[in-house]
Design a protein around this motif. Structure first.
Motif, PDB file in Angstrom:
ATOM      1  N   LEU A   1       0.823  -1.217   0.000  1.00 31.10           N
ATOM      2  CA  LEU A   1       0.000   0.000   0.000  1.00 31.10           C
ATOM      3  C   LEU A   1       0.855   1.265   0.000  1.00 31.10           C
ATOM      4  O   LEU A   1       0.573   2.214  -0.738  1.00 31.10           O
ATOM      5  CB  LEU A   1      -0.943   0.004   1.196  1.00 31.10           C
ATOM      6  CG  LEU A   1      -2.159  -0.904   1.082  1.00 31.10           C
ATOM      7  CD1 LEU A   1      -2.879  -1.005   2.422  1.00 31.10           C
ATOM      8  CD2 LEU A   1      -3.103  -0.395   0.013  1.00 31.10           C
ATOM      9  N   ALA A   2       1.897   1.274   0.811  1.00 34.82           N
ATOM     10  CA  ALA A   2       2.774   2.458   0.869  1.00 34.82           C
ATOM     11  C   ALA A   2       3.468   2.690  -0.471  1.00 34.82           C
ATOM     12  O   ALA A   2       3.556   3.832  -0.944  1.00 34.82           O
ATOM     13  CB  ALA A   2       3.804   2.292   1.987  1.00 34.82           C
ATOM     14  N   ALA A   3       3.945   1.612  -1.096  1.00 33.01           N
ATOM     15  CA  ALA A   3       4.601   1.736  -2.403  1.00 33.01           C
ATOM     16  C   ALA A   3       3.618   2.275  -3.436  1.00 33.01           C
ATOM     17  O   ALA A   3       3.956   3.156  -4.239  1.00 33.01           O
ATOM     18  CB  ALA A   3       5.156   0.383  -2.854  1.00 33.01           C
ATOM     19  N   ALA A   4       2.389   1.769  -3.392  1.00 31.83           N
ATOM     20  CA  ALA A   4       1.379   2.199  -4.359  1.00 31.83           C
ATOM     21  C   ALA A   4       1.011   3.668  -4.175  1.00 31.83           C
ATOM     22  O   ALA A   4       1.022   4.445  -5.135  1.00 31.83           O
ATOM     23  CB  ALA A   4       0.137   1.317  -4.228  1.00 31.83           C
TER      24      ALA A   4
ATOM     25  N   ALA B   1       3.933   5.982  -5.119  1.00 30.98           N
ATOM     26  CA  ALA B   1       4.202   5.996  -6.562  1.00 30.98           C
ATOM     27  C   ALA B   1       3.134   6.757  -7.329  1.00 30.98           C
ATOM     28  O   ALA B   1       3.443   7.540  -8.225  1.00 30.98           O
ATOM     29  CB  ALA B   1       4.299   4.562  -7.078  1.00 30.98           C
ATOM     30  N   VAL B   2       1.879   6.535  -6.960  1.00 31.34           N
ATOM     31  CA  VAL B   2       0.773   7.215  -7.638  1.00 31.34           C
ATOM     32  C   VAL B   2       0.875   8.726  -7.429  1.00 31.34           C
ATOM     33  O   VAL B   2       0.752   9.509  -8.380  1.00 31.34           O
ATOM     34  CB  VAL B   2      -0.582   6.668  -7.131  1.00 31.34           C
ATOM     35  CG1 VAL B   2      -1.730   7.561  -7.545  1.00 31.34           C
ATOM     36  CG2 VAL B   2      -0.797   5.256  -7.641  1.00 31.34           C
ATOM     37  N   ALA B   3       1.120   9.132  -6.202  1.00 28.33           N
ATOM     38  CA  ALA B   3       1.247  10.567  -5.917  1.00 28.33           C
ATOM     39  C   ALA B   3       2.442  11.158  -6.664  1.00 28.33           C
ATOM     40  O   ALA B   3       2.332  12.223  -7.283  1.00 28.33           O
ATOM     41  CB  ALA B   3       1.383  10.787  -4.414  1.00 28.33           C
ATOM     42  N   ALA B   4       3.571  10.452  -6.655  1.00 27.33           N
ATOM     43  CA  ALA B   4       4.770  10.957  -7.328  1.00 27.33           C
ATOM     44  C   ALA B   4       4.565  11.041  -8.840  1.00 27.33           C
ATOM     45  O   ALA B   4       4.905  12.049  -9.471  1.00 27.33           O
ATOM     46  CB  ALA B   4       5.966  10.068  -7.003  1.00 27.33           C
ATOM     47  N   GLY B   5       4.000  10.004  -9.433  1.00 23.45           N
ATOM     48  CA  GLY B   5       3.795   9.990 -10.882  1.00 23.45           C
ATOM     49  C   GLY B   5       2.825  11.056 -11.347  1.00 23.45           C
ATOM     50  O   GLY B   5       3.070  11.753 -12.344  1.00 23.45           O
ATOM     51  N   ASP B   6       1.714  11.202 -10.637  1.00 22.82           N
ATOM     52  CA  ASP B   6       0.739  12.232 -11.016  1.00 22.82           C
ATOM     53  C   ASP B   6       1.311  13.632 -10.820  1.00 22.82           C
ATOM     54  O   ASP B   6       1.059  14.536 -11.622  1.00 22.82           O
ATOM     55  CB  ASP B   6      -0.548  12.081 -10.208  1.00 22.82           C
ATOM     56  CG  ASP B   6      -1.420  10.937 -10.698  1.00 22.82           C
ATOM     57  OD1 ASP B   6      -1.064  10.300 -11.707  1.00 22.82           O
ATOM     58  OD2 ASP B   6      -2.460  10.681 -10.068  1.00 22.82           O
ATOM     59  N   LEU B   7       2.070  13.812  -9.754  1.00 22.38           N
ATOM     60  CA  LEU B   7       2.689  15.120  -9.514  1.00 22.38           C
ATOM     61  C   LEU B   7       3.728  15.439 -10.592  1.00 22.38           C
ATOM     62  O   LEU B   7       3.796  16.583 -11.073  1.00 22.38           O
ATOM     63  CB  LEU B   7       3.325  15.150  -8.122  1.00 22.38           C
ATOM     64  CG  LEU B   7       3.765  16.505  -7.610  1.00 22.38           C
ATOM     65  CD1 LEU B   7       2.619  17.512  -7.611  1.00 22.38           C
ATOM     66  CD2 LEU B   7       4.329  16.382  -6.200  1.00 22.38           C
ATOM     67  N   LEU B   8       4.509  14.449 -11.017  1.00 25.35           N
ATOM     68  CA  LEU B   8       5.481  14.658 -12.104  1.00 25.35           C
ATOM     69  C   LEU B   8       4.772  15.057 -13.398  1.00 25.35           C
ATOM     70  O   LEU B   8       5.204  15.980 -14.091  1.00 25.35           O
ATOM     71  CB  LEU B   8       6.294  13.387 -12.338  1.00 25.35           C
ATOM     72  CG  LEU B   8       7.402  13.080 -11.347  1.00 25.35           C
ATOM     73  CD1 LEU B   8       7.952  11.679 -11.590  1.00 25.35           C
ATOM     74  CD2 LEU B   8       8.513  14.109 -11.470  1.00 25.35           C
TER      75      LEU B   8
ATOM     76  N   GLY C   1     -12.504  21.003  -9.452  1.00 23.02           N
ATOM     77  CA  GLY C   1     -11.133  20.547  -9.622  1.00 23.02           C
ATOM     78  C   GLY C   1     -10.682  19.496  -8.631  1.00 23.02           C
ATOM     79  O   GLY C   1     -10.115  18.470  -9.007  1.00 23.02           O
ATOM     80  N   SER C   2     -10.928  19.715  -7.351  1.00 22.73           N
ATOM     81  CA  SER C   2     -10.474  18.767  -6.333  1.00 22.73           C
ATOM     82  C   SER C   2     -11.143  17.410  -6.508  1.00 22.73           C
ATOM     83  O   SER C   2     -10.486  16.369  -6.411  1.00 22.73           O
ATOM     84  CB  SER C   2     -10.752  19.316  -4.934  1.00 22.73           C
ATOM     85  OG  SER C   2     -10.002  20.494  -4.727  1.00 22.73           O
ATOM     86  N   ALA C   3     -12.441  17.415  -6.793  1.00 17.11           N
ATOM     87  CA  ALA C   3     -13.157  16.147  -7.003  1.00 17.11           C
ATOM     88  C   ALA C   3     -12.645  15.434  -8.246  1.00 17.11           C
ATOM     89  O   ALA C   3     -12.484  14.205  -8.247  1.00 17.11           O
ATOM     90  CB  ALA C   3     -14.650  16.404  -7.115  1.00 17.11           C
ATOM     91  N   LEU C   4     -12.352  16.189  -9.312  1.00 15.62           N
ATOM     92  CA  LEU C   4     -11.828  15.584 -10.532  1.00 15.62           C
ATOM     93  C   LEU C   4     -10.457  14.970 -10.307  1.00 15.62           C
ATOM     94  O   LEU C   4     -10.164  13.895 -10.818  1.00 15.62           O
ATOM     95  CB  LEU C   4     -11.749  16.624 -11.652  1.00 15.62           C
ATOM     96  CG  LEU C   4     -13.069  17.054 -12.252  1.00 15.62           C
ATOM     97  CD1 LEU C   4     -12.870  18.221 -13.204  1.00 15.62           C
ATOM     98  CD2 LEU C   4     -13.714  15.888 -12.981  1.00 15.62           C
ATOM     99  N   VAL C   5      -9.620  15.653  -9.547  1.00 16.92           N
ATOM    100  CA  VAL C   5      -8.281  15.129  -9.268  1.00 16.92           C
ATOM    101  C   VAL C   5      -8.378  13.829  -8.475  1.00 16.92           C
ATOM    102  O   VAL C   5      -7.719  12.844  -8.792  1.00 16.92           O
ATOM    103  CB  VAL C   5      -7.416  16.169  -8.514  1.00 16.92           C
ATOM    104  CG1 VAL C   5      -6.120  15.556  -8.015  1.00 16.92           C
ATOM    105  CG2 VAL C   5      -7.129  17.361  -9.415  1.00 16.92           C
ATOM    106  N   ALA C   6      -9.217  13.816  -7.446  1.00 20.64           N
ATOM    107  CA  ALA C   6      -9.351  12.617  -6.609  1.00 20.64           C
ATOM    108  C   ALA C   6      -9.983  11.466  -7.380  1.00 20.64           C
ATOM    109  O   ALA C   6      -9.553  10.315  -7.253  1.00 20.64           O
ATOM    110  CB  ALA C   6     -10.173  12.932  -5.359  1.00 20.64           C
ATOM    111  N   ALA C   7     -10.987  11.747  -8.193  1.00 19.57           N
ATOM    112  CA  ALA C   7     -11.708  10.689  -8.901  1.00 19.57           C
ATOM    113  C   ALA C   7     -11.051  10.288 -10.212  1.00 19.57           C
ATOM    114  O   ALA C   7     -11.301   9.190 -10.719  1.00 19.57           O
ATOM    115  CB  ALA C   7     -13.136  11.132  -9.166  1.00 19.57           C
TER     116      ALA C   7
ATOM    117  N   VAL D   1      -5.633  12.145  -1.534  1.00 13.73           N
ATOM    118  CA  VAL D   1      -6.871  11.412  -1.237  1.00 13.73           C
ATOM    119  C   VAL D   1      -7.149  10.389  -2.336  1.00 13.73           C
ATOM    120  O   VAL D   1      -7.436   9.216  -2.067  1.00 13.73           O
ATOM    121  CB  VAL D   1      -8.068  12.382  -1.074  1.00 13.73           C
ATOM    122  CG1 VAL D   1      -9.391  11.629  -1.080  1.00 13.73           C
ATOM    123  CG2 VAL D   1      -7.922  13.197   0.197  1.00 13.73           C
ATOM    124  N   GLY D   2      -7.063  10.822  -3.592  1.00 12.54           N
ATOM    125  CA  GLY D   2      -7.302   9.907  -4.710  1.00 12.54           C
ATOM    126  C   GLY D   2      -6.299   8.762  -4.744  1.00 12.54           C
ATOM    127  O   GLY D   2      -6.671   7.614  -4.995  1.00 12.54           O
ATOM    128  N   ALA D   3      -5.023   9.060  -4.474  1.00 14.25           N
ATOM    129  CA  ALA D   3      -3.989   8.018  -4.468  1.00 14.25           C
ATOM    130  C   ALA D   3      -4.260   6.991  -3.382  1.00 14.25           C
ATOM    131  O   ALA D   3      -4.131   5.784  -3.609  1.00 14.25           O
ATOM    132  CB  ALA D   3      -2.611   8.660  -4.275  1.00 14.25           C
TER     133      ALA D   3
END
Length: 194
Positions: free
Chosen positions: A52-55, A58-65, A98-104, A135-137
């Motif tokens: 879970l921590a790796a996921a 990684a998701v947060a890092a990839g989307d932020l990049l 925007g926030s809902a779109l980012v999370a979903a 939150v989405g990640a």
């Protein structure tokens, strides 16, 4: 036993790497690796909290990049493809939801990349982007790993458990997509939504 621990360490690195790359190139089978990671955790080969921590990381890092790439220079490339009228629509939609779109966005096929690119392109405020992204990640990672973990409890073979998780994921995505299209069709007064 030490060899198994070493292989487990590489499994976490592989899950992390595939998820980061998947944010940038959505053709990578990252979801499958994450579901398999959940199944292997259910079987005792991997540790669930580490998967879970790796996921999530990684998701947060990839989307932020992806977001930052679009924000810092990708907009010049997108200007060639995105009509001026659509740019205004994207900006207004992000201001409202925007926030809902980012999370979903993470739950929609290709949505994670599209949302990260659109928010970067529109220079969506980071103070709204990052919390919604986290939150989405977290939700998406728990969902994907949970599919594999539950499948791993029903089936002793990790590959069968992973395939079951992938099938359930496709089914849920298909049902939600059809429901969304039906709602749009009703909203538009019966016009066909393509």
């Amino acid at each position: 036993m030490e060899g198994m621990e070493s292989l487990a360490g590489w499994a976490y690195v592989l899950i992390f790497a595939l998820l980061v790359v998947d944010c940038l190139l959505p053709v990578v089978p990252a979801e499958t690796s994450l579901i398999a990671g959940g199944a292997l955790a259910a079987d005792g080969h991997l540790e669930l909290p580490i998967v879970l921590a790796a996921a999530m990381t990684a998701v947060a890092a990839g989307d932020l990049l992806t977001h930052e790439a679009a924000r810092r220079g990708g907009h010049r490339l997108l200007d060639r493809w995105v009509h001026r009228e659509h740019r205004g629509r994207i900006t207004r939609l992000l201001e409202r939801r925007g926030s809902a779109l980012v999370a979903a966005g993470r739950f929609v096929p290709l949505g994670r990349t599209a949302v990260a690119l659109a928010t970067g392109y529109a220079r969506f405020p980071r103070q709204r982007f990052v919390p919604a992204l986290l939150v989405g990640a977290a939700l998406w990672s728990c969902y994907m790993v949970g599919l594999g973990y539950l499948g791993g409890h029903f089936f002793t073979h990790p590959v069968v458990a992973a395939l079951l998780g992938v099938a359930v994921s496709f089914a849920v995505t298909g049902v939600t997509t059809l429901a969304h299209r039906a709602r749009l069709r009703r909203r538009r007064g019966g016009q066909r939504y393509v």
